[in-house]
Design a protein around this motif. Structure first.
Motif, PDB file in Angstrom:
ATOM      1  N   TRP A  16      29.725  33.080  30.493  1.00 14.93           N
ATOM      2  CA  TRP A  16      30.176  33.686  31.550  1.00 14.93           C
ATOM      3  C   TRP A  16      31.044  32.755  32.418  1.00 14.93           C
ATOM      4  O   TRP A  16      30.868  31.518  32.240  1.00 14.93           O
ATOM      5  CB  TRP A  16      29.472  34.643  32.614  1.00 14.93           C
ATOM      6  CG  TRP A  16      27.975  34.113  32.848  1.00 14.93           C
ATOM      7  CD1 TRP A  16      26.780  34.176  32.272  1.00 14.93           C
ATOM      8  CD2 TRP A  16      27.841  33.317  33.906  1.00 14.93           C
ATOM      9  NE1 TRP A  16      26.092  33.510  32.941  1.00 14.93           N
ATOM     10  CE2 TRP A  16      26.535  32.805  33.885  1.00 14.93           C
ATOM     11  CE3 TRP A  16      28.628  32.585  34.790  1.00 14.93           C
ATOM     12  CZ2 TRP A  16      25.938  32.081  34.878  1.00 14.93           C
ATOM     13  CZ3 TRP A  16      27.960  31.645  35.986  1.00 14.93           C
ATOM     14  CH2 TRP A  16      26.570  31.441  35.844  1.00 14.93           C
ATOM     15  N   HIS A  32      34.030  36.802  41.445  1.00 14.45           N
ATOM     16  CA  HIS A  32      34.275  37.302  40.193  1.00 14.45           C
ATOM     17  C   HIS A  32      33.417  36.842  39.105  1.00 14.45           C
ATOM     18  O   HIS A  32      33.110  35.662  39.156  1.00 14.45           O
ATOM     19  CB  HIS A  32      35.756  36.861  39.758  1.00 14.45           C
ATOM     20  CG  HIS A  32      36.890  37.296  41.031  1.00 14.45           C
ATOM     21  ND1 HIS A  32      37.591  38.521  40.720  1.00 14.45           N
ATOM     22  CD2 HIS A  32      37.343  36.701  42.049  1.00 14.45           C
ATOM     23  CE1 HIS A  32      38.494  38.399  41.775  1.00 14.45           C
ATOM     24  NE2 HIS A  32      38.317  37.439  42.467  1.00 14.45           N
ATOM     25  N   GLU A  60      33.262  37.083  34.995  1.00 14.12           N
ATOM     26  CA  GLU A  60      33.924  37.187  33.686  1.00 14.12           C
ATOM     27  C   GLU A  60      32.745  36.897  32.563  1.00 14.12           C
ATOM     28  O   GLU A  60      32.358  36.035  32.615  1.00 14.12           O
ATOM     29  CB  GLU A  60      35.224  36.635  33.211  1.00 14.12           C
ATOM     30  CG  GLU A  60      36.020  36.572  32.025  1.00 14.12           C
ATOM     31  CD  GLU A  60      37.377  35.986  31.652  1.00 14.12           C
ATOM     32  OE1 GLU A  60      37.980  36.241  32.169  1.00 14.12           O
ATOM     33  OE2 GLU A  60      37.017  34.881  31.317  1.00 14.12           O
ATOM     34  N   THR A  68      35.557  40.747  26.246  1.00 12.75           N
ATOM     35  CA  THR A  68      35.572  40.256  27.753  1.00 12.75           C
ATOM     36  C   THR A  68      35.400  41.410  28.630  1.00 12.75           C
ATOM     37  O   THR A  68      35.972  42.467  28.351  1.00 12.75           O
ATOM     38  CB  THR A  68      36.756  39.520  27.956  1.00 12.75           C
ATOM     39  OG1 THR A  68      36.947  38.231  27.033  1.00 12.75           O
ATOM     40  CG2 THR A  68      36.776  38.757  29.570  1.00 12.75           C
ATOM     41  N   LYS A 124      34.591  42.272  33.031  1.00 12.75           N
ATOM     42  CA  LYS A 124      34.869  41.575  34.133  1.00 12.75           C
ATOM     43  C   LYS A 124      34.032  42.578  35.067  1.00 12.75           C
ATOM     44  O   LYS A 124      34.050  43.663  35.321  1.00 12.75           O
ATOM     45  CB  LYS A 124      36.196  41.417  34.703  1.00 12.75           C
ATOM     46  CG  LYS A 124      36.514  41.254  35.936  1.00 12.75           C
ATOM     47  CD  LYS A 124      37.242  39.798  36.133  1.00 12.75           C
ATOM     48  CE  LYS A 124      37.474  39.459  37.385  1.00 12.75           C
ATOM     49  NZ  LYS A 124      38.782  39.452  37.927  1.00 12.75           N
TER      50      LYS A 124
END
Length: 138
Positions: free
Chosen positions: A110, A120, A122, A129, A131
């Protein structure tokens, strides 16, 4: 250039592609559905002088704790998602935190980064992926 301090409490405001990410981790259908409706918060303690971090992800279903020092490999309990363990290293890439997890799923890891009071996250695994975005509690 000094690194950002991630200390704070952050509430999730959005997520994208999370169920597909969980499927890539072989999380069963029922658990994926439950996990995807949760709205976790992140409680982060970050000592910028020592690189020590504690990240607690809090949900009404189960909490998940990570306690580590940046740049040092540790054994991570993957906890609420799949109960497995892997070798994990979290370190800086510019002003982003990059996590690499070895021994469980190919390409799993991540990235965290801050934009003002927005955190944020990811998440990556098996070429998928997802988010999540969190807002710092003022």
């Amino acid at each position: 250039m000094s690194k950002p301090n991630y200390t704070g409490v952050y509430n999730m405001i959005s997520q994208d592609n999370f169920e597909e990410y969980l499927a890539a981790l072989d999380v069963n259908y029922a658990l994926r559905k439950v996990v995807c409706i949760l709205k976790p918060s992140k409680h982060i303690e970050h000592d910028v002088n020592t690189g020590r971090m504690k990240i607690k992800t809090v949900t009404t279903f189960k909490n998940f704790d990570m306690d580590f020092t940046l740049g040092q490999e540790f054994t991570e309990d993957l906890g609420p998602v799949d109960g497995r363990k892997c070798q994990t290293t979290v370190d800086w890439d510019g002003d982003k935190l990059i996590c690499v997890q070895r021994g469980e799923k190919e390409g799993r890891g991540w990235t965290h980064w801050l934009e003002g009071n927005i955190l944020h996250l990811e998440l990556r695994a098996q070429g998928v992926t997802a988010k999540q975005v969190f807002k710092k509690v003022e």
